[in-house]
Motif scaffolding. Structure first.
Motif, PDB file in Angstrom:
ATOM      1  N   ASP A  54       0.806  -1.224   0.000  1.00 39.49           N
ATOM      2  CA  ASP A  54       0.000   0.000   0.000  1.00 39.49           C
ATOM      3  C   ASP A  54       0.838   1.273   0.000  1.00 39.49           C
ATOM      4  OD1 ASP A  54       0.965   0.024   2.568  1.00 39.49           O
ATOM      5  OD2 ASP A  54      -0.997  -0.039   3.555  1.00 39.49           O
ATOM      6  N   PHE A  55       2.023   1.193  -0.589  1.00 43.10           N
ATOM      7  CA  PHE A  55       2.881   2.362  -0.735  1.00 43.10           C
ATOM      8  C   PHE A  55       3.784   2.119  -1.932  1.00 43.10           C
ATOM      9  CE2 PHE A  55       4.881  -0.661   2.104  1.00 43.10           C
ATOM     10  CZ  PHE A  55       6.167  -0.766   1.605  1.00 43.10           C
ATOM     11  N   THR A  56       4.434   3.146  -2.396  1.00 42.27           N
ATOM     12  CA  THR A  56       5.398   3.012  -3.497  1.00 42.27           C
ATOM     13  C   THR A  56       6.804   3.193  -2.954  1.00 42.27           C
ATOM     14  OG1 THR A  56       5.174   5.361  -4.022  1.00 42.27           O
ATOM     15  CG2 THR A  56       3.750   3.816  -5.211  1.00 42.27           C
ATOM     16  N   GLY A  57       7.780   2.877  -3.783  1.00 41.36           N
ATOM     17  CA  GLY A  57       9.162   3.015  -3.348  1.00 41.36           C
ATOM     18  C   GLY A  57       9.729   1.687  -2.892  1.00 41.36           C
ATOM     19  N   PRO A  58      10.960   1.705  -2.335  1.00 40.90           N
ATOM     20  CA  PRO A  58      11.638   0.478  -1.911  1.00 40.90           C
ATOM     21  C   PRO A  58      10.826  -0.288  -0.873  1.00 40.90           C
ATOM     22  CG  PRO A  58      13.163   2.334  -1.948  1.00 40.90           C
ATOM     23  CD  PRO A  58      11.795   2.907  -2.123  1.00 40.90           C
ATOM     24  N   LEU A  59      10.929  -1.610  -0.933  1.00 40.74           N
ATOM     25  CA  LEU A  59      10.174  -2.465  -0.018  1.00 40.74           C
ATOM     26  C   LEU A  59      11.067  -2.922   1.139  1.00 40.74           C
ATOM     27  CD1 LEU A  59       8.399  -4.747  -2.642  1.00 40.74           C
ATOM     28  CD2 LEU A  59       7.328  -2.937  -1.293  1.00 40.74           C
ATOM     29  N   PRO A  60      10.702  -2.631   2.369  1.00 43.07           N
ATOM     30  CA  PRO A  60      11.460  -3.161   3.506  1.00 43.07           C
ATOM     31  C   PRO A  60      11.386  -4.684   3.540  1.00 43.07           C
ATOM     32  CG  PRO A  60       9.927  -1.419   4.198  1.00 43.07           C
ATOM     33  CD  PRO A  60       9.565  -1.785   2.793  1.00 43.07           C
ATOM     34  N   TRP A  61      12.333  -5.312   4.249  1.00 40.13           N
ATOM     35  CA  TRP A  61      12.366  -6.771   4.335  1.00 40.13           C
ATOM     36  C   TRP A  61      11.054  -7.325   4.855  1.00 40.13           C
ATOM     37  CZ3 TRP A  61      11.706 -10.513   8.045  1.00 40.13           C
ATOM     38  CH2 TRP A  61      12.105 -11.802   7.698  1.00 40.13           C
ATOM     39  N   GLU A  62      10.482  -6.700   5.870  1.00 39.83           N
ATOM     40  CA  GLU A  62       9.242  -7.201   6.471  1.00 39.83           C
ATOM     41  C   GLU A  62       8.105  -7.236   5.447  1.00 39.83           C
ATOM     42  OE1 GLU A  62       7.643  -8.504  10.338  1.00 39.83           O
ATOM     43  OE2 GLU A  62       9.663  -8.049   9.633  1.00 39.83           O
ATOM     44  N   THR A  63       8.023  -6.216   4.620  1.00 40.76           N
ATOM     45  CA  THR A  63       6.975  -6.176   3.601  1.00 40.76           C
ATOM     46  C   THR A  63       7.219  -7.246   2.547  1.00 40.76           C
ATOM     47  OG1 THR A  63       6.784  -3.784   3.939  1.00 40.76           O
ATOM     48  CG2 THR A  63       5.765  -4.695   1.957  1.00 40.76           C
ATOM     49  N   ARG A  64       8.476  -7.420   2.124  1.00 41.16           N
ATOM     50  CA  ARG A  64       8.793  -8.457   1.143  1.00 41.16           C
ATOM     51  C   ARG A  64       8.478  -9.844   1.689  1.00 41.16           C
ATOM     52  NH1 ARG A  64      13.436  -9.600  -0.312  1.00 41.16           N
ATOM     53  NH2 ARG A  64      14.747  -8.580   1.248  1.00 41.16           N
ATOM     54  N   MET A  65       8.721 -10.032   2.991  1.00 40.62           N
ATOM     55  CA  MET A  65       8.440 -11.326   3.608  1.00 40.62           C
ATOM     56  C   MET A  65       6.951 -11.637   3.569  1.00 40.62           C
ATOM     57  SD  MET A  65       7.087 -12.546   6.704  1.00 40.62           S
ATOM     58  CE  MET A  65       7.362 -11.214   7.862  1.00 40.62           C
ATOM     59  N   TRP A  66       6.112 -10.678   3.973  1.00 34.73           N
ATOM     60  CA  TRP A  66       4.662 -10.889   3.953  1.00 34.73           C
ATOM     61  C   TRP A  66       4.169 -11.086   2.521  1.00 34.73           C
ATOM     62  CZ3 TRP A  66       1.115 -12.025   7.470  1.00 34.73           C
ATOM     63  CH2 TRP A  66       1.388 -11.786   8.806  1.00 34.73           C
ATOM     64  N   ALA A  67       4.689 -10.296   1.597  1.00 37.74           N
ATOM     65  CA  ALA A  67       4.246 -10.388   0.202  1.00 37.74           C
ATOM     66  C   ALA A  67       4.578 -11.756  -0.386  1.00 37.74           C
ATOM     67  CB  ALA A  67       4.891  -9.283  -0.628  1.00 37.74           C
ATOM     68  N   ALA A  68       5.768 -12.267  -0.090  1.00 38.48           N
ATOM     69  CA  ALA A  68       6.162 -13.580  -0.604  1.00 38.48           C
ATOM     70  C   ALA A  68       5.274 -14.673  -0.033  1.00 38.48           C
ATOM     71  CB  ALA A  68       7.625 -13.851  -0.261  1.00 38.48           C
ATOM     72  N   TRP A  69       5.017 -14.608   1.260  1.00 36.16           N
ATOM     73  CA  TRP A  69       4.163 -15.606   1.906  1.00 36.16           C
ATOM     74  C   TRP A  69       2.749 -15.583   1.325  1.00 36.16           C
ATOM     75  CZ3 TRP A  69      -0.041 -15.033   5.465  1.00 36.16           C
ATOM     76  CH2 TRP A  69      -0.442 -16.227   6.070  1.00 36.16           C
ATOM     77  N   LEU A  70       2.196 -14.389   1.135  1.00 37.33           N
ATOM     78  CA  LEU A  70       0.856 -14.262   0.551  1.00 37.33           C
ATOM     79  C   LEU A  70       0.838 -14.790  -0.884  1.00 37.33           C
ATOM     80  CD1 LEU A  70      -0.052 -10.683   1.845  1.00 37.33           C
ATOM     81  CD2 LEU A  70      -1.226 -12.812   2.491  1.00 37.33           C
ATOM     82  N   ALA A  71       1.892 -14.505  -1.637  1.00 34.07           N
ATOM     83  CA  ALA A  71       1.934 -14.905  -3.051  1.00 34.07           C
ATOM     84  C   ALA A  71       2.033 -16.411  -3.217  1.00 34.07           C
ATOM     85  CB  ALA A  71       3.111 -14.224  -3.747  1.00 34.07           C
ATOM     86  N   CYS A  72       2.599 -17.103  -2.221  1.00 35.57           N
ATOM     87  CA  CYS A  72       2.774 -18.553  -2.349  1.00 35.57           C
ATOM     88  C   CYS A  72       1.508 -19.334  -2.004  1.00 35.57           C
ATOM     89  CB  CYS A  72       3.942 -19.013  -1.486  1.00 35.57           C
ATOM     90  SG  CYS A  72       5.543 -18.507  -2.163  1.00 35.57           S
ATOM     91  N   GLY A  73       0.535 -18.679  -1.429  1.00 36.58           N
ATOM     92  CA  GLY A  73      -0.785 -19.284  -1.298  1.00 36.58           C
ATOM     93  C   GLY A  73      -0.952 -20.296  -0.184  1.00 36.58           C
ATOM     94  N   ALA A  74      -1.969 -21.145  -0.351  1.00 31.84           N
ATOM     95  CA  ALA A  74      -2.414 -22.062   0.698  1.00 31.84           C
ATOM     96  C   ALA A  74      -1.291 -22.966   1.188  1.00 31.84           C
ATOM     97  CB  ALA A  74      -3.577 -22.913   0.179  1.00 31.84           C
ATOM     98  N   GLY A  75      -1.147 -23.063   2.504  1.00 34.39           N
ATOM     99  CA  GLY A  75      -0.166 -23.957   3.109  1.00 34.39           C
ATOM    100  C   GLY A  75       1.248 -23.453   3.110  1.00 34.39           C
ATOM    101  N   ALA A  76       1.480 -22.233   2.635  1.00 34.65           N
ATOM    102  CA  ALA A  76       2.844 -21.690   2.588  1.00 34.65           C
ATOM    103  C   ALA A  76       3.369 -21.446   4.008  1.00 34.65           C
ATOM    104  CB  ALA A  76       2.875 -20.403   1.785  1.00 34.65           C
ATOM    105  N   VAL A  77       4.665 -21.679   4.175  1.00 32.80           N
ATOM    106  CA  VAL A  77       5.304 -21.579   5.490  1.00 32.80           C
ATOM    107  C   VAL A  77       6.683 -20.951   5.318  1.00 32.80           C
ATOM    108  CG1 VAL A  77       6.165 -22.872   7.474  1.00 32.80           C
ATOM    109  CG2 VAL A  77       4.090 -23.638   6.318  1.00 32.80           C
ATOM    110  N   LEU A  78       7.033 -20.007   6.161  1.00 30.76           N
ATOM    111  CA  LEU A  78       8.370 -19.424   6.133  1.00 30.76           C
ATOM    112  C   LEU A  78       9.371 -20.453   6.642  1.00 30.76           C
ATOM    113  CD1 LEU A  78       7.670 -15.866   7.601  1.00 30.76           C
ATOM    114  CD2 LEU A  78       7.742 -16.556   5.196  1.00 30.76           C
ATOM    115  N   THR A  79      10.543 -20.498   6.012  1.00 31.22           N
ATOM    116  CA  THR A  79      11.551 -21.480   6.398  1.00 31.22           C
ATOM    117  C   THR A  79      12.948 -20.880   6.246  1.00 31.22           C
ATOM    118  OG1 THR A  79      12.286 -23.767   6.051  1.00 31.22           O
ATOM    119  CG2 THR A  79      11.736 -22.494   4.081  1.00 31.22           C
ATOM    120  N   GLY A  80      13.985 -21.681   6.522  1.00 34.32           N
ATOM    121  CA  GLY A  80      15.372 -21.269   6.310  1.00 34.32           C
ATOM    122  C   GLY A  80      15.750 -19.996   7.050  1.00 34.32           C
TER     123      GLY A  80
END
Length: 321
Positions: A54-80
């Protein structure tokens, strides 16, 4: 009703560091037409297909993390390393990519800046009550260690976590049994067995394997707790019956004057109680036999009568006094 939806959507985006999915937007009454209009007005940006910030410009790590998790869909889990960062565990890594695991039955299209792996029985590896879903700390540590090509790096990952008191060797060993497909389990099990014995660094591992075990020295007590004037410290290795202490100085924690002063104070305190301290640095890696000769001499002087043995035909350790 509309105001309630709007306020709840604001709160959702706040919790997700500004990231949200198309499905979440639609559920809060935000149509595709509105999303397109806000993109054109540069009020938001698309991070992945169907995922926005909901903003423009560079993406902080926290935002990239949430965006990646949302994009991977059902059953996605953060790892590594991503999971470890969420747990607040420091790791030596320059990998800024987001690591996400999905169930083995699913396939996810490649996404920029995201590493996606597929796992069987993934749901059994998740830490309850974490949002977004994240594998347990021990699982993340073992996955990272198994991915290291160098055994010393594998050991460092596991030793560091135990030294930071973020987990315990027993927990890691138990978790290792739940990961039968993890590569290099035999090596990881040996590292964790040493950690359970009190080994907390690569240098301590070298001492245990290449000095103590390789030359038939008695087994030392490790991480011996000492309290002096209300201050607690830990001795790396102590041969209690013979009052011989071995300290191992790695590159970190011993380079500054304050650390050296603490080491000298600790050594002097041991000396006043009748104990002798031998101190080794990274020369141990290139000359473990030379260190063994010194430790054996100190042990013999203090009454050790068992027989050591050379580790090779050229080893300077002699089995006789």
């Amino acid at each position: 009703m509309e105001e309630t939806k709007a306020s709840s959507f604001v709160e959702l985006r706040r919790q997700q560091a500004g990231a949200f999915s198309r499905a979440q937007a639609l559920a809060h009454g935000i149509s595709d037409k509105v999303l397109l209009g806000r993109r054109r007005a540069r009020q938001l940006q698309q991070v992945h297909t169907g995922v926005y910030a909901d903003f423009t410009g560079p993406l902080p790590w926290e935002t990239r993390m949430w965006a990646a998790w949302l994009a991977c869909g059902a059953g996605a889990v953060l790892t590594g390393t991503t999971a470890l960062r969420r747990y607040g565990v420091a790791v030596e890594s320059r990998d800024e990519r987001i690591h996400v695991a999905v169930p083995h039955s699913r396939r996810v299209e490649p996404k920029s800046g995201v590493v996606v792996t597929r796992h069987r029985r993934l749901s059994s590896l998740v830490q309850p009550s974490r949002d977004p879903a994240t594998v347990r700390l021990e699982v993340a540590l073992l996955v990272i260690a198994a991915g290291e090509a160098d055994v010393s790096r594998q050991a460092a990952v596991l030793f560091d976590a135990c030294r930071q008191r973020r987990t315990m060797p027993a927990r890691l060993l138990t978790e290792l049994e739940s990961l039968p497909e993890l590569p290099g389990r035999r090596i990881l099990r040996r590292i964790l067995s040493e950690a359970a014995e009190g080994v907390q660094s690569f240098l301590e591992q070298v001492y245990l394997r290449r000095v103590e075990q390789a030359h038939g020295l008695p087994r030392a007590r490790r991480q011996v707790r000492v309290e002096d004037d209300g201050k607690v410290s830990y001795r790396d290795s102590e041969y209690s019956p013979y009052e011989v202490i071995v300290e191992l100085d790695g590159q970190l924690g011993h380079a500054d004057a304050a650390s050296r002063w603490r080491d000298m104070t600790r050594d002097n305190a041991a000396a006043t109680s009748g104990k002798v301290t031998l101190r080794f640095g990274y020369q141990l890696v290139s000359d473990p036999c030379g260190a063994a000769v010194q430790v054996i001499a100190a042990l013999r002087f203090r009454g050790w009568t068992d027989t050591p043995h050379p580790c090779s035909p050229t080893c300077p350790v002699t089995p006789t006094r």
